[in-house]
Write an enzyme that holds these catalytic residues in place. Sequence first.
Site, mmCIF file in Angstrom:
data_model
loop_
_atom_site.group_PDB
_atom_site.id
_atom_site.type_symbol
_atom_site.label_atom_id
_atom_site.label_comp_id
_atom_site.label_asym_id
_atom_site.label_seq_id
_atom_site.Cartn_x
_atom_site.Cartn_y
_atom_site.Cartn_z
ATOM 1 N N GLY A 38 0.812 -1.218 0.000
ATOM 2 C CA GLY A 38 0.000 0.000 0.000
ATOM 3 C C GLY A 38 0.845 1.266 0.000
ATOM 4 O O GLY A 38 0.532 2.237 -0.704
ATOM 5 N N CYS A 62 1.530 2.394 12.331
ATOM 6 C CA CYS A 62 2.726 3.218 12.138
ATOM 7 C C CYS A 62 2.814 4.333 13.163
ATOM 8 O O CYS A 62 3.879 4.817 13.474
ATOM 9 C CB CYS A 62 2.715 3.861 10.763
HETATM 10 C C1 LIG Z 1 -5.287 2.781 4.641
HETATM 11 C C2 LIG Z 1 -3.899 2.256 4.498
HETATM 12 N N1 LIG Z 1 -3.135 2.706 3.489
HETATM 13 C C3 LIG Z 1 -1.881 2.263 3.296
HETATM 14 C C4 LIG Z 1 -1.318 1.336 4.148
HETATM 15 C C5 LIG Z 1 0.101 0.888 3.919
HETATM 16 O O1 LIG Z 1 0.118 -0.377 3.344
HETATM 17 P P1 LIG Z 1 1.422 -1.346 3.415
HETATM 18 O O2 LIG Z 1 1.527 -1.791 4.839
HETATM 19 O O3 LIG Z 1 1.090 -2.457 2.479
HETATM 20 O O4 LIG Z 1 2.577 -0.546 2.967
HETATM 21 C C6 LIG Z 1 -2.076 0.842 5.208
HETATM 22 C C7 LIG Z 1 -1.499 -0.145 6.158
HETATM 23 O O5 LIG Z 1 -1.297 0.139 7.320
HETATM 24 C C8 LIG Z 1 -3.399 1.324 5.399
HETATM 25 O O6 LIG Z 1 -4.156 0.908 6.406
#
Ligand SMILES: Cc1ncc(COP(=O)(O)O)c(C=O)c1O
Length: 381
Positions: free
Chosen positions: A70, A320
Amino acid sequence: MDVYLDNAASTRVDDSVFEAMKPYFTKEYGNPSSIHSVGERAKRAVEDSREVIAKKISANPNEIFFTSGGTESNNLALKGVAFANKGRGKHIITSKVEHSCVLESCRWLETQGFEVTYLDVDKYGLVHPQVLEDAIRDDTILASIIHGNNEVGTINDIKDLAGVCRERGVLFHTDACQSFTKTDLDVEGMGLDLATINSHKIHGPKGVGALYVRGGVNIMPWQHGGGHEGRIRSGTLNVCGIVGFGKAVEVSSPKDVESMTDLRDRLISGLLEIPDTFLNGHPERRLCNNASVGFRHIEGEGILMHLDDRGIQVSTGSACSSKSLEPSYILTAMGLKPEDSHGTIRFSLSKYTRVEEIEYTVKSVGEVVGILRKMSPFGGG
Ligand SMILES: Cc1ncc(COP(=O)(O)O)c(C=O)c1O
């Protein structure tokens, strides 16, 4: 009892997903770019996954670009579209409740001469189409608005928001990492230009995701190299991850959504029986697996630690940001006072969550909140 209720952070890999991936580690380990038969078989597996994923969101397979997840998809969408379209304008619109990878990409774009408007949301975390429309300028090139919110679970009306943009000739991207397979994502019917999805929120492996880019949308590659993925994203493909991602999509089922919705509602109503609690996010327009609940007069970290001692894993914010003691920017944007943000816990369910686990959680949270409030100077104990 062990109860994992942090599925918005990451999920358990489904057994069938794990099985589907296995051969691509040890037997079918070819590079899908190689033109011999071993490479061809790896390529076939990648293309099968691409087809499954494209079908799920009503896209064409050639509109799906695999990435490392993501974060990368969101970076590529924002930076790639901004730079490819900078001749048309330098204004971008997003909201104050996006995932940090969208917000940080926007902040970086500001350092490169782009201007970004961060839209306000209502008390539920919803972006209103009129607010979006009012922010569009003649030089707006892109709007990026989250589909299902990762902290509070609110689901934006993406079709209406995309419609506003299309009428004004503005490209529309949505981050659908949390909503994918949990609520409809029909890129054609919703009029989306770009959409981000990933695998590890849906019982697939970590480190793989995709960006949907509608045919004809101008996007600049962000990672240069051998010209993989239609030259948009170079790098040897993560075949095992992509196979797992495709399988996770294939086995996702509306039945799981129904059962999560039912258990989520039981959890919310059980928790709201504890005095001085409130639900964050929209009461109906919310992800089937999200219960974000505030407990007044106590700190979320205290609740989290006590619950962890009892075998229950939850979160105080997105994975995060949950190590930071700042109040969540998402709750702040929704108008929560800092003291109420601090007492918020996100419970996120998965298809593996069982009713006994929900009952145990409600009981444990009641006990923990009672203990912490007795110790709190504001808790009346
Ligand atoms: C809404 C949203 N966008 C982006 C991400 C990031 O995705 P990834 O962990 O695959 O980098 C997350 C994951 O925490 C998310 O919940």
